[in-house]
Design an enzyme around this catalytic site. Structure first.
Site, PDB file in Angstrom:
ATOM      1  N   GLU A  22       0.818  -1.232   0.000  1.00 14.81           N
ATOM      2  CA  GLU A  22       0.000   0.000   0.000  1.00 14.81           C
ATOM      3  C   GLU A  22       0.847   1.276   0.000  1.00 14.81           C
ATOM      4  O   GLU A  22       0.600   2.200   0.777  1.00 14.81           O
ATOM      5  CB  GLU A  22      -0.950  -0.024   1.201  1.00 14.81           C
ATOM      6  CG  GLU A  22      -1.844  -1.249   1.218  1.00 14.81           C
ATOM      7  CD  GLU A  22      -2.673  -1.379   2.490  1.00 14.81           C
ATOM      8  OE1 GLU A  22      -2.626  -0.456   3.325  1.00 14.81           O
ATOM      9  OE2 GLU A  22      -3.353  -2.408   2.654  1.00 14.81           O
ATOM     10  N   GLU A  40      -6.227 -10.867  -0.912  1.00 15.53           N
ATOM     11  CA  GLU A  40      -6.976 -10.633   0.332  1.00 15.53           C
ATOM     12  C   GLU A  40      -8.478 -10.563   0.063  1.00 15.53           C
ATOM     13  O   GLU A  40      -9.193  -9.713   0.595  1.00 15.53           O
ATOM     14  CB  GLU A  40      -6.491  -9.339   1.007  1.00 15.53           C
ATOM     15  CG  GLU A  40      -4.999  -9.306   1.269  1.00 15.53           C
ATOM     16  CD  GLU A  40      -4.531  -8.048   1.987  1.00 15.53           C
ATOM     17  OE1 GLU A  40      -5.371  -7.358   2.616  1.00 15.53           O
ATOM     18  OE2 GLU A  40      -3.315  -7.751   1.930  1.00 15.53           O
TER      19      GLU A  40
END
Length: 359
Positions: free
Chosen positions: A155, A271
């Site tokens: 991220e 995820e």
């Protein structure tokens, strides 16, 4: 052995292995086998509560060929004090995976969240490189040759922060500068040359303008890195799906992945889950909508041959991070995963099976 050869050998080995099953698990279709038949790994995040939950093990072994630790390999768990590492949880996770002949993903080495308190207070521009270097060398080196792939960088892109190249204003950017990205990947490659090194990010799946902007920034970053010879071999598409902006469409994602393929990078769905907080309270209808979102997303992304693995972020509803981080306004539990709290399959399970089968 080349990474591509390693992947094919691993798929062949897993396809012929067998695990002891509970009577309930044995009656279900096996997502791991469905995926392996299509050249894919299917797996899940292994939550902290599951580390010591033998009741869950038969289902996990029946359905999965690859696991990732939800929290056990993050900084907070492995590096709780500046001069002390703790591999209790990570070792347990790795031992579990290896004892059951499952592949293991490492998650993660460099992130702006889930860091120990000491890091925020101790890091400076003078010591940041040495702190990152020591952590990556120690953690990756401990599991050298045992990890399928590492989420090296997690991220790092957020265009709303208005930084150069759309970079997130993280403690690593603040204290090292843009070079921290290349540094992390080169350190990981040196510590374990055989692991598949991955950049992992969220909100890059739908056609929402904000997600398109994020995809563009990520693509620019990956092009720069590969042009400079930085060892990065895969993109992780987190795939935390939701319907707060209407029914999602995936046109931008499909074009994005075509560009990723030109960089000769693998793609992992890392995820996967569905936030149902914008869906009706009625459970049958909610489960139907969750399943349709799984089906739509997976049928689209699995068109791309670069996709090599699909992992859900935990396997049953009780363990989902969404229960606490994104609770429903009506107070009802979320139902974001393939299995309910009694380990029974939901419509989402069969949607995943059908999408894997149709690749």
């Amino acid at each position: 052995m080349r990474r591509r050869d390693f992947l094919q050998l691993s798929l062949s080995t897993l396809a012929t292995s067998a695990f002891p099953l509970s009577s309930n698990a044995a009656e279900l279709p096996k997502l791991r086998e469905t995926a392996l038949a299509k050249g894919l790994f299917f797996g899940t995040a292994f939550s902290d509560s599951q580390l010591h939950s033998p009741d869950f093990t038969p289902l996990l072994l029946d359905q999965c060929s690859i696991l990732v630790a939800e929290n056990a390999m993050k900084w907070r768990a492995t590096h709780p004090e500046q001069d002390r590492f703790d591999f209790t949880q990570a070792d347990f996770f790795m031992d579990f995976a290896e004892s059951h002949h499952l592949h293991a993903r490492g998650h993660n080495l460099c992130w702006h969240e889930h860091n120990p308190g000491w890091l925020d207070s101790a890091i400076t521009q003078q010591n940041a490189v040495s702190l990152l270097t020591a952590h990556v060398q120690t953690v990756v080196g401990r599991y050298k040759g045992r990890v399928h792939s590492w989420d090296v960088l997690n991220e790092a892109i957020d265009p709303t922060h208005k930084n150069h190249h759309g970079l997130r204003n993280s403690l690593w950017l603040q204290n090292i500068g843009e070079d921290y990205i290349e540094l992390a990947f080169r350190l990981a490659a040196k510590a374990d040359p055989n692991a598949i090194l991955t950049y992992n990010d969220y909100d890059i799946e739908t056609d929402a303008p904000s997600q398109q902007a994020k995809r563009e920034a990520i693509l620019d970053m990956l092009r720069r890195l590969t042009k400079e010879g930085v060892p990065i071999q895969a993109l992780g598409v987190q795939s935390h799906l939701r319907t707060n902006e209407g029914t999602p469409t995936w046109n931008g994602l499909n074009q994005f992945l075509k560009e990723i393929e030109k960089l000769n990078m693998q793609v992992f769905v890392t995820e996967l889950d569905v936030d149902d907080s914008f869906m009706p309270a009625d459970i049958p209808e909610r489960d139907r909508q969750v399943a349709e979102l799984y089906r739509s997303f997976l049928e689209n992304i699995l068109r791309h041959n670069s996709v090599k693995a699909v992992l859900t972020w935990c396997l049953f509803d009780r363990d989902s991070w969404l229960q606490s981080f994104r609770p429903r306004k009506d107070g009802l539990p979320q139902r974001p995963l393939p299995f309910d709290n009694t380990l029974n399959p939901k419509p989402a399970f069969f949607a995943i099976r059908d999408a894997l089968s149709s690749r």
